[in-house]
Design an enzyme around this catalytic site. Sequence first.
Site, PDB file in Angstrom:
ATOM      1  N   CYS A 226     -41.027  13.955   9.333  1.00  0.00           N
ATOM      2  CA  CYS A 226     -40.148  13.672  10.473  1.00  0.00           C
ATOM      3  C   CYS A 226     -38.741  13.219  10.059  1.00  0.00           C
ATOM      4  O   CYS A 226     -37.788  13.431  10.794  1.00  0.00           O
ATOM      5  CB  CYS A 226     -40.785  12.675  11.422  1.00  0.00           C
ATOM      6  SG  CYS A 226     -41.366  11.175  10.630  1.00  0.00           S
TER       7      CYS A 226
ATOM      8  N   CYS B 156     -43.272  15.291  13.210  1.00  0.00           N
ATOM      9  CA  CYS B 156     -44.016  15.108  11.964  1.00  0.00           C
ATOM     10  C   CYS B 156     -44.713  16.394  11.503  1.00  0.00           C
ATOM     11  O   CYS B 156     -45.617  16.347  10.676  1.00  0.00           O
ATOM     12  CB  CYS B 156     -45.040  13.985  12.119  1.00  0.00           C
ATOM     13  SG  CYS B 156     -44.316  12.419  12.664  1.00  0.00           S
TER      14      CYS B 156
ATOM     15  N   LYS C 135     -53.125   5.730  13.623  1.00  0.00           N
ATOM     16  CA  LYS C 135     -51.717   5.473  13.886  1.00  0.00           C
ATOM     17  C   LYS C 135     -51.473   5.730  15.366  1.00  0.00           C
ATOM     18  O   LYS C 135     -51.691   6.836  15.866  1.00  0.00           O
ATOM     19  CB  LYS C 135     -50.856   6.390  13.021  1.00  0.00           C
ATOM     20  CG  LYS C 135     -49.364   6.173  13.214  1.00  0.00           C
ATOM     21  CD  LYS C 135     -48.566   7.008  12.244  1.00  0.00           C
ATOM     22  CE  LYS C 135     -47.071   6.833  12.458  1.00  0.00           C
ATOM     23  NZ  LYS C 135     -46.290   7.676  11.556  1.00  0.00           N
TER      24      LYS C 135
ATOM     25  N   ARG D  40     -37.273   4.076  13.240  1.00  0.00           N
ATOM     26  CA  ARG D  40     -36.677   5.391  13.536  1.00  0.00           C
ATOM     27  C   ARG D  40     -35.155   5.317  13.480  1.00  0.00           C
ATOM     28  O   ARG D  40     -34.504   6.293  13.090  1.00  0.00           O
ATOM     29  CB  ARG D  40     -37.179   5.904  14.888  1.00  0.00           C
ATOM     30  CG  ARG D  40     -38.657   6.285  14.813  1.00  0.00           C
ATOM     31  CD  ARG D  40     -39.200   6.816  16.103  1.00  0.00           C
ATOM     32  NE  ARG D  40     -40.657   6.950  16.020  1.00  0.00           N
ATOM     33  CZ  ARG D  40     -41.440   7.224  17.053  1.00  0.00           C
ATOM     34  NH1 ARG D  40     -40.917   7.404  18.256  1.00  0.00           N
ATOM     35  NH2 ARG D  40     -42.748   7.316  16.895  1.00  0.00           N
TER      36      ARG D  40
ATOM     37  N   ARG E 241     -44.330  11.633  20.343  1.00  0.00           N
ATOM     38  CA  ARG E 241     -45.367  11.924  19.343  1.00  0.00           C
ATOM     39  C   ARG E 241     -46.787  11.800  19.911  1.00  0.00           C
ATOM     40  O   ARG E 241     -47.747  11.697  19.162  1.00  0.00           O
ATOM     41  CB  ARG E 241     -45.221  10.969  18.159  1.00  0.00           C
ATOM     42  CG  ARG E 241     -43.869  11.000  17.476  1.00  0.00           C
ATOM     43  CD  ARG E 241     -44.003  10.620  16.002  1.00  0.00           C
ATOM     44  NE  ARG E 241     -42.803  10.073  15.402  1.00  0.00           N
ATOM     45  CZ  ARG E 241     -41.742  10.796  15.065  1.00  0.00           C
ATOM     46  NH1 ARG E 241     -41.687  12.089  15.341  1.00  0.00           N
ATOM     47  NH2 ARG E 241     -40.713  10.206  14.482  1.00  0.00           N
TER      48      ARG E 241
ATOM     49  N   GLU F   8     -61.192   8.901  14.280  1.00  0.00           N
ATOM     50  CA  GLU F   8     -60.094   9.221  13.351  1.00  0.00           C
ATOM     51  C   GLU F   8     -60.434   8.747  11.936  1.00  0.00           C
ATOM     52  O   GLU F   8     -60.233   9.468  10.956  1.00  0.00           O
ATOM     53  CB  GLU F   8     -58.797   8.538  13.812  1.00  0.00           C
ATOM     54  CG  GLU F   8     -58.061   9.269  14.923  1.00  0.00           C
ATOM     55  CD  GLU F   8     -57.290  10.477  14.422  1.00  0.00           C
ATOM     56  OE1 GLU F   8     -57.309  10.768  13.220  1.00  0.00           O
ATOM     57  OE2 GLU F   8     -56.651  11.155  15.254  1.00  0.00           O
TER      58      GLU F   8
ATOM     59  N   LYS G 195     -52.063   1.140  12.081  1.00  0.00           N
ATOM     60  CA  LYS G 195     -50.637   0.980  12.310  1.00  0.00           C
ATOM     61  C   LYS G 195     -50.330   1.198  13.783  1.00  0.00           C
ATOM     62  O   LYS G 195     -50.775   2.204  14.337  1.00  0.00           O
ATOM     63  CB  LYS G 195     -49.907   2.023  11.460  1.00  0.00           C
ATOM     64  CG  LYS G 195     -48.416   2.018  11.639  1.00  0.00           C
ATOM     65  CD  LYS G 195     -47.843   3.153  10.868  1.00  0.00           C
ATOM     66  CE  LYS G 195     -46.365   3.218  11.167  1.00  0.00           C
ATOM     67  NZ  LYS G 195     -45.731   4.342  10.583  1.00  0.00           N
TER      68      LYS G 195
ATOM     69  N   TYR H 135     -42.143  -5.611   5.629  1.00  0.00           N
ATOM     70  CA  TYR H 135     -40.736  -5.805   5.280  1.00  0.00           C
ATOM     71  C   TYR H 135     -40.457  -7.262   4.902  1.00  0.00           C
ATOM     72  O   TYR H 135     -39.401  -7.564   4.372  1.00  0.00           O
ATOM     73  CB  TYR H 135     -39.842  -5.369   6.457  1.00  0.00           C
ATOM     74  CG  TYR H 135     -40.132  -3.949   6.881  1.00  0.00           C
ATOM     75  CD1 TYR H 135     -39.666  -2.871   6.130  1.00  0.00           C
ATOM     76  CD2 TYR H 135     -40.924  -3.675   8.001  1.00  0.00           C
ATOM     77  CE1 TYR H 135     -39.966  -1.568   6.488  1.00  0.00           C
ATOM     78  CE2 TYR H 135     -41.223  -2.377   8.380  1.00  0.00           C
ATOM     79  CZ  TYR H 135     -40.751  -1.324   7.613  1.00  0.00           C
ATOM     80  OH  TYR H 135     -41.057  -0.035   7.957  1.00  0.00           O
TER      81      TYR H 135
HETATM   82  C1  PBG Z   1     -43.170   8.492  10.004  1.00  0.00           C
HETATM   83  C2  PBG Z   1     -43.356   7.042   9.938  1.00  0.00           C
HETATM   84  C3  PBG Z   1     -43.102   6.085  10.935  1.00  0.00           C
HETATM   85  C4  PBG Z   1     -43.346   4.836  10.372  1.00  0.00           C
HETATM   86  C5  PBG Z   1     -43.761   5.048   9.052  1.00  0.00           C
HETATM   87  N1  PBG Z   1     -43.784   6.430   8.803  1.00  0.00           N
HETATM   88  C6  PBG Z   1     -42.563   6.180  12.294  1.00  0.00           C
HETATM   89  C7  PBG Z   1     -42.979   7.122  13.304  1.00  0.00           C
HETATM   90  O1  PBG Z   1     -44.118   7.598  13.372  1.00  0.00           O
HETATM   91  O2  PBG Z   1     -42.089   7.410  14.079  1.00  0.00           O
HETATM   92  C8  PBG Z   1     -43.176   3.533  11.088  1.00  0.00           C
HETATM   93  C9  PBG Z   1     -42.848   2.384  10.258  1.00  0.00           C
HETATM   94  C10 PBG Z   1     -42.312   1.208  10.979  1.00  0.00           C
HETATM   95  O3  PBG Z   1     -42.074   1.205  12.196  1.00  0.00           O
HETATM   96  O4  PBG Z   1     -42.094   0.214  10.271  1.00  0.00           O
HETATM   97  N2  PBG Z   1     -44.280   9.257  10.188  1.00  0.00           N
HETATM   98 ZN    ZN Z   2     -43.634  11.408  10.748  1.00  0.00          ZN
END
Ligand code: PBG
Ligand code: ZN
Length: 328
Positions: free
Chosen positions: A122, A130, A199, A209, A221, A237, A252, A317
């Site tokens: 992505c 993605c 996720k 993003r 998404r 999943e 996540k 982070y």
């Molecule tokens: C991309 C991806 C995302 C995150 C990690 N890899 C964002 C999304 O699916 O838009 C999110 C990480 C975060 O928010 O800290 N596939």
């Molecule tokens: Zn992605």
Amino acid sequence: MHFPIVRHRRLRQSKVMRDLVREHALSVSDLIYPLFVAHGSGVKEQIPSMPGVYHFSLDTLMAEVDEAVALGIRAFIVFGIPQTKDGDACEAHADHGIVQQALRKIREQHCELLLIADTCVCQFTDHGHCGVVHQHEHYAVIDNDASLELLARTAVSQARAGADVIAPSNMMDGFVYAIRAALDAAGFEHIPIMSYAVKYASAYYGPFRDAAHSTPQFGDRRTYQMDPANAREALREAQSDAAEGADFLMVKPALAYMDIIKMLRENFDQPIVAYNVSAEYSMVKAAAANGWIDERAIVLETLLGMKRAGADIIITYHAKDVARWLRA
Ligand code: PBG
Ligand code: ZN
């Protein structure tokens, strides 16, 4: 009627006693620190919605890695911001792609570190999805199986560049199997897959993003990421990913999905990873900047809660701060 008092406080009466009976702990070795790598030189650009998190160019990245290493952090996940985006996500799987260059560079200086590559497209597609998009006259669809080929190629190029772990975050069906098969065929059968198995389609990714410039240009998404209302679906999943060969299972976001972390812990033996995502970070930073919360106490309590829920590993982070606080 006589009712005896139950004396819970006996085990709380001193610090030594509390330390002795403590059930869970947070340690710096549980943490994975995300890095955002961009093209150019001399870049150290703060992400506005994520104070303390930066885009680095290859030359400024090493100082950040060194600082984290000095604090005891040993595991990193690398995200890339490419120069050009296109329909085929060319830079995602190019040998000279920004993630591949970053992996090689870090590897050169620190052979002992664990380098994890986020495997998605992505950030690299012009539409910000993605996977591969087929545009029909009035609508667009994500082509699942065509995406698998692209993702597998990306994973192999990341392994070739020195990734120790492949972490696919794309939520296409069958991505673990496709990536496993491609890694094995390329001689990387020793490289584990840390699957973003569960996720959710979450508003908590907003700041990321912005950071990765990966907001979808149309739609959202929800045809591939999970509905926040669903819990049992998370088992399905995780089951298919485990069956396809996932070595780690990730949940996540983390904070709003502690029940899911616990459910996976109870149903699977694989190490469970919690991703403490961008907006979870931004909310804490904003409140702390206003003096409304005790940042250190809030962060340590939240991450400990993820461990208590069943996470073995946390991507965060806050990793450098936590490493500092755990030392003090
Ligand atoms: C991309 C991806 C995302 C995150 C990690 N890899 C964002 C999304 O699916 O838009 C999110 C990480 C975060 O928010 O800290 N596939
Ligand atoms: Zn992605």
